[in-house]
Scaffold this active site. Sequence first.
Site, mmCIF file in Angstrom:
data_model
loop_
_atom_site.group_PDB
_atom_site.id
_atom_site.type_symbol
_atom_site.label_atom_id
_atom_site.label_comp_id
_atom_site.label_asym_id
_atom_site.label_seq_id
_atom_site.Cartn_x
_atom_site.Cartn_y
_atom_site.Cartn_z
ATOM 1 N N GLU A 1 -42.366 -3.537 -20.882
ATOM 2 C CA GLU A 1 -43.437 -3.589 -21.887
ATOM 3 C C GLU A 1 -43.715 -5.023 -22.332
ATOM 4 O OE1 GLU A 1 -41.597 -0.381 -24.276
ATOM 5 O OE2 GLU A 1 -43.555 0.601 -24.123
ATOM 6 N N GLU B 1 -37.357 5.582 -20.095
ATOM 7 C CA GLU B 1 -37.139 6.157 -21.438
ATOM 8 C C GLU B 1 -36.904 7.659 -21.406
ATOM 9 O OE1 GLU B 1 -39.272 3.770 -20.753
ATOM 10 O OE2 GLU B 1 -39.381 2.307 -22.377
HETATM 11 C C1 3H9 Z 1 -36.649 1.354 -24.421
HETATM 12 O O1 3H9 Z 1 -36.785 0.290 -23.875
HETATM 13 C C2 3H9 Z 1 -37.587 1.886 -25.471
HETATM 14 C C3 3H9 Z 1 -38.841 1.096 -25.570
HETATM 15 O O2 3H9 Z 1 -39.846 1.662 -24.720
HETATM 16 C C4 3H9 Z 1 -39.435 1.174 -26.961
HETATM 17 C C5 3H9 Z 1 -38.606 0.675 -28.082
HETATM 18 C C6 3H9 Z 1 -39.319 0.683 -29.423
HETATM 19 N N1 3H9 Z 1 -29.203 -1.431 -24.461
HETATM 20 O O3 3H9 Z 1 -25.081 0.334 -16.638
HETATM 21 P P1 3H9 Z 1 -24.182 -0.822 -16.655
HETATM 22 C C7 3H9 Z 1 -25.118 -1.947 -21.400
HETATM 23 S S1 3H9 Z 1 -35.353 2.358 -24.091
HETATM 24 C C8 3H9 Z 1 -27.922 -1.661 -24.772
HETATM 25 O O4 3H9 Z 1 -22.726 -0.583 -16.654
HETATM 26 P P2 3H9 Z 1 -25.361 -1.631 -14.179
HETATM 27 C C9 3H9 Z 1 -24.297 -0.795 -20.856
HETATM 28 O O5 3H9 Z 1 -24.001 0.140 -21.865
HETATM 29 C C10 3H9 Z 1 -34.358 1.452 -22.973
HETATM 30 N N2 3H9 Z 1 -26.938 -1.755 -23.854
HETATM 31 O O6 3H9 Z 1 -24.521 -1.869 -15.504
HETATM 32 C C11 3H9 Z 1 -23.082 -1.494 -20.333
HETATM 33 O O7 3H9 Z 1 -22.243 -1.779 -21.441
HETATM 34 P P3 3H9 Z 1 -20.650 -1.788 -21.265
HETATM 35 C C12 3H9 Z 1 -34.889 1.546 -21.605
HETATM 36 C C13 3H9 Z 1 -27.270 -1.617 -22.577
HETATM 37 O O8 3H9 Z 1 -25.494 -2.961 -13.535
HETATM 38 C C14 3H9 Z 1 -23.650 -2.814 -19.823
HETATM 39 O O9 3H9 Z 1 -24.918 -2.974 -20.460
HETATM 40 N N3 3H9 Z 1 -33.934 0.930 -20.695
HETATM 41 C C15 3H9 Z 1 -28.593 -1.381 -22.186
HETATM 42 O O10 3H9 Z 1 -24.793 -0.506 -13.393
HETATM 43 C C16 3H9 Z 1 -23.861 -2.845 -18.324
HETATM 44 O O11 3H9 Z 1 -24.578 -1.671 -17.945
HETATM 45 C C17 3H9 Z 1 -32.979 1.662 -20.088
HETATM 46 O O12 3H9 Z 1 -32.901 2.859 -20.255
HETATM 47 C C18 3H9 Z 1 -29.586 -1.294 -23.187
HETATM 48 N N4 3H9 Z 1 -30.882 -1.080 -22.887
HETATM 49 O O13 3H9 Z 1 -26.796 -1.159 -14.649
HETATM 50 C C19 3H9 Z 1 -32.060 0.903 -19.191
HETATM 51 N N5 3H9 Z 1 -28.635 -1.278 -20.830
HETATM 52 O O14 3H9 Z 1 -20.372 -2.873 -20.278
HETATM 53 C C20 3H9 Z 1 -30.672 1.426 -19.333
HETATM 54 C C21 3H9 Z 1 -27.378 -1.453 -20.410
HETATM 55 O O15 3H9 Z 1 -20.160 -2.039 -22.648
HETATM 56 N N6 3H9 Z 1 -29.712 0.654 -18.551
HETATM 57 N N7 3H9 Z 1 -26.556 -1.657 -21.450
HETATM 58 O O16 3H9 Z 1 -20.304 -0.421 -20.741
HETATM 59 C C22 3H9 Z 1 -29.549 0.849 -17.229
HETATM 60 O O17 3H9 Z 1 -30.234 1.601 -16.578
HETATM 61 C C23 3H9 Z 1 -28.420 0.085 -16.575
HETATM 62 O O18 3H9 Z 1 -27.509 -0.277 -17.584
HETATM 63 C C24 3H9 Z 1 -28.875 -1.216 -15.862
HETATM 64 C C25 3H9 Z 1 -27.619 -1.993 -15.406
HETATM 65 C C26 3H9 Z 1 -29.715 -0.833 -14.640
HETATM 66 C C27 3H9 Z 1 -29.660 -2.106 -16.782
#
Ligand code: 3H9
Length: 699
Positions: free
Chosen positions: A105, A125
């Site tokens: 975004e 999301e």
């Molecule tokens: C959004 O954006 C809403 C908006 O439209 C509007 C808002 C108003 N936040 O998965 P990993 C942490 S909703 C906080 O093990 P990988 C994760 O918990 C969001 N923390 O690594 C982990 O922590 P820990 C939309 C986050 O390489 C560490 O980072 N976005 C977030 O296998 C490493 O993650 C998503 O839904 C976050 N957003 O995968 C993306 N993302 O080491 C969600 C990650 O303490 N994330 N962490 O366990 C993912 O899909 C995967 O984490 C990603 C990396 C592909 C990024």
Amino acid sequence: MSDTVSYTRKDDVAILRITNPPVNALSQAVRAGLMDGMDRAEADDGVRAALIVGDGRAFIAGADITEFGKPPQTPYLTEVCNRIESSPLIFVASMHGVSLGGGLEIALGAHYRVAQPDARVGLPEVHLGLIPGAGATQRLPRLIGVEKSLDLITSGRHVKAPEALEMGIVDHVVDGDPQEVGLSYVRELLDGGAERRPVSAMDKPAAIDWDGAYEAALAKGRGQVAPAEAVRAVQASVEQPFDEGLETERRIFMELMETDQRQGMIHAFFSERAVGNLPELKGVEPRALQSIGIIGGGTMGAGIATAALLAGFNVVLIEMKNEAAEAARERIAGNLQGALKRGKITDAKYDAMLTNGLEVSVNYDSLASVDMVIEAVFEDMGVKKDVFGKLDAVCKKGAVLATNTSYLDVDEIAASTSRPADVIGLHFFSPAHVMKLLEIVVADQTAPDVVATGFALGKALGKVSVRAGVCDGFIGNRILATYRTAADHMVLDGASPYQIDKALTDFGFAMGPFAVADLAGLDIGWATRKRKAPDRHPDERVPTYIDCLCEQGHFGQKTGKGYYIYEKGARRGVPNPEIEDLITAEQKELGITPRDFTDAEILRRYMAAMVNEAAKVLGEGIARRPLDVDMTLLFGYGFPRYWGGPLKWADLQGLPNLLEDIKSYARDDPWFWQPAPLLEQLVAEGRNFDDLNKQAAKA
Ligand code: 3H9
């Protein structure tokens, strides 16, 4: 400037660089830092353009999920995106790694987007029970049209840069350092006289059949509401002016934020990551693992072999006879063909796996040098002990000896070797190269580095690995046996298996328990009933009507007849009319007057049985944390992800009510409905399962 967004300048270009490890989530500090950076860039004399770039492994992984459920703090992400778009400067986003959710975004707020070839973008999301909440449902349709936007937003899928370029999400794909690539693209734009290009000012996209799209998204989500609500938000991009559309998006986003589904999905997100994180394994190095022996080349053994080959391990598979060994090779080749067809491996990889990666043999001596052996033979203690005796004789010192048993006593198997510390249970789910769950069963004497090796294997195979203790059925099958029994009792008392299956698929399960029984094979339950019969408590109610079908050789899907009748090759069946007669006969024999059940009561009893047994499994230490149970049911038993798992569901319903229900059911059947001591304790203390998860995280 803020710690998370740095400001530098190169000639007439301002650079806003986000540094918020590990994935540059858009925390309040990052949002504020971007606002400050924009103020500074606009006030900086001679600056004509601004570049947003991320530090580390990602551009931006989205909003900071840990902030969800807490009071929102300014500046809101929508304001940041709008501010980028309305800036008098030309804004460019240079994207590498992932740009997800709010990250995309931010990029859509910019006027131009350049990405690395291996970058991925997406709006995931819906996987958190939400829709994009900072403008994507309004901007993306204006940029790429409604249909492509709906595909992305309702599925949450990630798109690689070349596809994103083709779709029109990014303008340019170039390899190199993201900041350098971004700067040269800005230069190109400025030198070419490019102008600001706000997406919100682009033409509105064309309308589609919104109600049709809404219903389709609802059906596909099996009860999940976010994808369907996303359709309504995108609809607003066509039917409302941009600002009003943003308000509609915000309203839907905030409504979804309040739902149980959002809580369930976010619980699943964090639990999926926490489940393999065991305090007991901190600092414990796994043993070296390159080659894996597998005993037994049936569906399970071949599936495990396939998963291991796909993860790059060398596999030695042992069968009893040459024909069986060759049949196993064929089975594995068939599985790998599937991976080849789906583009997961190349032709060359396929050939290499079958020629260099896999050895099939009838000789246990072939296992002399492997690092681990996984036994996947017939579920019989005598047979297993025989296999482990042979492994003990041939395997090298330090090799991990694993059993894939789904319920047998791993301590007893371990005790049949001279090296019980090397023995562990690795319970795969069939088909093992597809199903995500791996139960890692830790026996009394299993060495910590053997446990660590089990988890390392799970990670290499892309599994969700859950630690379990030894008991009949471990975590998953033990709980399954109980909620299945609750379903059987309801059938005896008057609910039809088909009503039960429907009530549970309506709840969101992939399949109901009777369709699952047909799929797994009715012979499995039949064998279990016979095995358990000698120790059965006299008060235990066990229906036997289905045994009549088994006695005639009808075992469900594989024979074409079970609870359902299956046309040749069909995966879905139609109710088998014989079942009703068999049930009626048994009810008569037992003197039961059948009664009606509502779908709500079916669900309540089924779930109460599941939660009660799960609480016993936890109380006995078979599962260490509630989230371990939740992930087991989610990844191995088709539990709907949007409820987060049975114990998250229980928390959301309220434990006191659930305990009351269990006690009321116990009035009719006190033997089956014995409340779990842990459940009673939590209710007495006013706590819930999530409190136990938090307690474990702090330990
Ligand atoms: C959004 O954006 C809403 C908006 O439209 C509007 C808002 C108003 N936040 O998965 P990993 C942490 S909703 C906080 O093990 P990988 C994760 O918990 C969001 N923390 O690594 C982990 O922590 P820990 C939309 C986050 O390489 C560490 O980072 N976005 C977030 O296998 C490493 O993650 C998503 O839904 C976050 N957003 O995968 C993306 N993302 O080491 C969600 C990650 O303490 N994330 N962490 O366990 C993912 O899909 C995967 O984490 C990603 C990396 C592909 C990024």
